[in-house]
Enzyme design. Sequence first.
Site: not given
Length: 732
Positions: A99-100, A150, A154, A251
């Site tokens: 993620d991210d 995603h 955010h 991540h």
Amino acid sequence: MASHSRRPGPATRARGGSRRRRLPLRLLLPLLVLVALAAMLMLRGYTHSEILADHRVQAPAPTDKVPEKILEGGPVIDARGGRTESLSVPDRRMVLTFDDGPDPVWTPRVLDVLKKHDAHAVFFVTGTMASRYPDLVQRMVDEGHELGLHTFNHPDLSLQSKERIDWELSQNQLAITGAAGVRTSLFRPPYSSFSDAMDNKSWPVTEYIGSLGYITVVNNTDSEDWQRPGVDEIIRRATPKNGEGAIVLMHDSGGDRSQTVTALDRFLPDLKKQGYEFDNLTEALDAPSAMSPVAGSELWKGKAWVFLVHASEKVTSGLAVGLAIVGTLVIGRFVLMLLLSGVHARRVRRRGFGWGPPVTEPVTVLVPAYNEAKCIENTVRSLMDSDHPIEVLVIDDGSDDGTARIVEAMNLPNVRVIRQLNAGKPAALNRGLANARYDIVVMMDGDTVFEPSTVRELVQPFGDPKVGAVAGNAKVGNKDSLIGAWQHIEYVMGFNLDRRMYDILGCMPTIPGAVGAFRRSALVPIGGMSDDTLAEDTDVTMALHRAGWRVVYAENARAWTEAPETVQQLWSQRYRWSYGTMQAIWKHRRAVIEKGHSGRFGRVGLPFVSLFMIVAPLLAPLIDVFLLYGIVFGPTQKTIMAWLGVLAVQAVCAAFAFRLDRERMTHLISLPLQQILYRQLMYVVLLQSWITALTGGRLRWQKLRRTGVVEAPGGSVPGPRAQSSDDRRPVA
């Protein structure tokens, strides 16, 4: 003094007689540049989650409205077309999700480890990061990994409107399309967890996102690597039990991911030995790929978006670096000005200082005049109060308002009038030089007032035979208005403090037209005053340096002048100064490679003038743009403190300059406002000058209107002063 110029014709009228107003190019182009700069900065702030970012997180809510099969089901939730289904990954199949990202440091290392162990993964990228690092998104696709949305910024979508959700998804998709030419149907909500954590706030969002055609992917195994618990603990938490299939959350962005990379390098081979396969999500589910290629206008929209983001990154980063460099140079210049002006003041004020033998012989004062009927009498009478022997030559440059007759009617001793057809200020001064009786020649503007001691103080440096010219101290007389006060600060701080510094450095770039003195024997060999540029005072000063003469500053030779009182007049004056200075720098550019005194001036004086008068002011609005951006979107307190720090340095310099010139400090009250508003005007003027120079345009002399309110303090100049001739240039 100004030459004759044709008046502009009437404004263009539209049909019906109404006047069509057009925004002048001099305003339009700077405005467009500022708008483009602000847009670039806003775009950069948007992709760095500084603008429109929402970091709120919804508190846990009840779960009674969430279907049981979702709460008790797998981590893949399909709510498309009104369905309510959940799926799990088969045993011995593992889907690593990151993620991210992408992150420029950690994502390449994660990809390297995956490639090393022949493993695939799903990267749930944010739009902000994908827009900034599209090459990494492309690498993910090229190496067989799957992409998922995603969101763009955010946010917690359970706190957002449907419009904001649509925006987050579409912008995220646009960034992926622009980076890799694909779109994806996988989505992972920010701040998500296991499926049993779905509640009454997040489930409606999942349903809505399903109606848009997306499959929601959460996880059932969390490495919690964001806590950096240690490599062994990350491996333990990421390892499923009893050979079960798993979607593992990791991540590749958001901080130091070194533990994640190390854990991954150990985790992959260990679990492969246990029979696990590391696939994309659709591979693990034996489903069609979630990604599809994009073509046509959607693809070009995505590419355009990525291009604009890259442009904003490069432009704003470059400007930030440039601003830091120029800021350092400006602070260095302030320090240098303080030190060298202090040295200059101590040197010329020490007991027993002298330039050489006292200069007592008579001098010639040249007063070029064009239509100075309302102020020429005051100018000439101020000279009659001089305590040094002088002759005065008033060169009437084709005036049609009776300027010459007024001077002749005064019938004053040692005052002569020379008439000529209108030919411009340089020609008038050269005519005066040819008729001057004395070797030392003082030049002043036709609307300037001298103090009784001005001429005497101005000519004393000629006691040194190496001195070829002397700059006097031009003062603003009408400093009670706001614009006048700003120019008063500029004259005292910018011009006169500069002159002290340039005197010590031996590279004075300009003798002000309002009050300067020359050796005629120095002027004649270089051809006198040239009309090659609109800044004849700068041009001749540079020529004297190149001829080997020394140019100095006489602080007590004060001349009182009336500065422009309207923005339009100030604009016209500074436009001519800026453009003329550019012309003079270009004309004398070869001094940079010459030897001796000329080379010293070329390698010290020309860079100083070019950098701090032509280049640095163009970045002035950047300071205010970054200031406003920092106050609204950035670290407000730090931004304000930084700006106050710069202002404090300027205030110290200004106060020091005012103390040296024995001026009242009360006018410094307007300094903060000057730094905000005045810079913008100078920016537009300089940009217009650059445009004129680069396009090969020609700028004519302008005639400025005066109010006639200036007199020398303590002088005996009677009557009001009124309109003057052309604007004057006190110093570079």
